[in-house]
Design an enzyme around this catalytic site. Structure first.
Site, mmCIF file in Angstrom:
data_model
loop_
_atom_site.group_PDB
_atom_site.id
_atom_site.type_symbol
_atom_site.label_atom_id
_atom_site.label_comp_id
_atom_site.label_asym_id
_atom_site.label_seq_id
_atom_site.Cartn_x
_atom_site.Cartn_y
_atom_site.Cartn_z
ATOM 1 N N ASP A 144 0.819 -1.215 0.000
ATOM 2 C CA ASP A 144 0.000 0.000 0.000
ATOM 3 C C ASP A 144 0.854 1.268 0.000
ATOM 4 O O ASP A 144 0.338 2.365 0.169
ATOM 5 C CB ASP A 144 -0.934 0.004 1.224
ATOM 6 N N GLU A 151 1.175 4.175 7.681
ATOM 7 C CA GLU A 151 0.117 3.774 6.752
ATOM 8 C C GLU A 151 -0.466 4.990 6.043
ATOM 9 O O GLU A 151 -0.123 6.131 6.364
ATOM 10 C CB GLU A 151 -0.983 3.038 7.534
#
Ligand code: PGA
Length: 278
Positions: A144, A151
């Site tokens: 990702d 994140e």
């Protein structure tokens, strides 16, 4: 940004291992020049295992010493004791520290079991600063686009703190656990600002599953939706990837030509120095 595309994951691993040892001045010095204390930023995950294996081989061959190294790892799961084989503390001992001459007291990982995680995070930042900052940071990249466990949506100025892991990261890492449910939901990680403060950065990646993240990081806009894209703002970043991970890059030929020129220029300056030394 320097982008180096190697034919296979094995070649990428070898080149990354050799280059990192050279850049850090850990190999037997050519011209009697050895760096003093070196602060290394280390990563975990599947990708660096081969690099660490190469470092261990160089150490066993007597070509390298890690005695002058202080290390700081990127991250640790929240709630896994250091004795848990799936913790990054255990990973580092298994894949590197137990096999080289680094002093264990000079190795650092965030404390994912601290009673006060915020305090542990602030303390980690302080320790990095006390050590003089990170000279050379090894990074992987998540599918990702995460770096460390930063994140999507991570502040590009963030420092070490607790982050919630995405479903995707937990699912990617579930191969190391009995089930997805067993994967911790949070981690304590260096921030993006912490990583960007490193003087030099090497990001390594291989395999088709990384191709999209690599494309977005190198050729996409700088955005917290792809945390690795922030590396475009760092003055000394090398991204080393294999063919498969480079598959979606629009400008592969240009990166190859730039790297060939860089090697040519390096060879010329080496031969000038050798002539001068002789
Ligand atoms: P991997 O992890 O090396 O296991 O693919 C990379 C990362 O999540 O940073």
């Amino acid at each position: 940004m320097r982008v180096v595309i190697l034919e296979s994951a094995a070649e990428m691993t070898q080149v990354a291992a050799k280059e990192s040892l050279e850049r850090c001045g850990l190999l037997a010095p050519k011209r009697g020049k050895r760096l003093g204390r070196l602060v290394l930023g280390l990563a975990t995950g599947g990708t660096p295992v081969g690099v660490y294996r190469e470092w261990i081989e160089s150490f066993r061959a007597g070509d390298v010493s890690f005695q002058s190294v202080t290390s700081f790892n990127l991250d640790e799961y929240v709630g896994l004791p250091t004795s848990d084989p799936r913790s990054y503390h255990a990973y580092m001992r298994e894949h590197l520290f137990d096999h080289i001459d680094i002093a264990l007291e000079n190795t650092h990982l965030p404390d994912g079991c601290a009673e006060d995680l915020n305090e542990a995070a602030a303390n980690y930042e302080w320790q990095i600063e006390e050590a003089g900052g990170i000279d050379y940071q090894i990074l992987g990249i998540g599918t990702d686009g995460h770096i460390g466990f930063n994140e999507i949506g991570s502040s590009l100025a963030s420092r070490t703190r607790v982050k919630t892991l995405t479903q995707r990261t937990r699912s990617d890492n579930s191969r190391y656990f009995d089930s997805l449910e067993g994967v911790p939901r949070m981690a304590i990680t260096m921030g993006i600002g912490t990583i960007m403060s490193a003087r030099s950065i090497l990001l390594i990646a291989s395999g088709e599953q990384k191709a999209r993240a690599i494309r977005d990081a190198i050729e996409g806009p700088v955005t917290s939706m792809v945390p690795a894209s922030v590396l475009q703002l760092h003055p000394d970043v090398t991204i080393m990837i294999d063919e498969e991970a480079s598959r979606l890059l629009a400008h592969r030929d240009y990166y190859r030509e730039s790297e060939a020129n860089r090697i040519r220029l390096h060879d010329i300056s080496e031969s000038v120095l050798e002539r001068r030394d002789s």
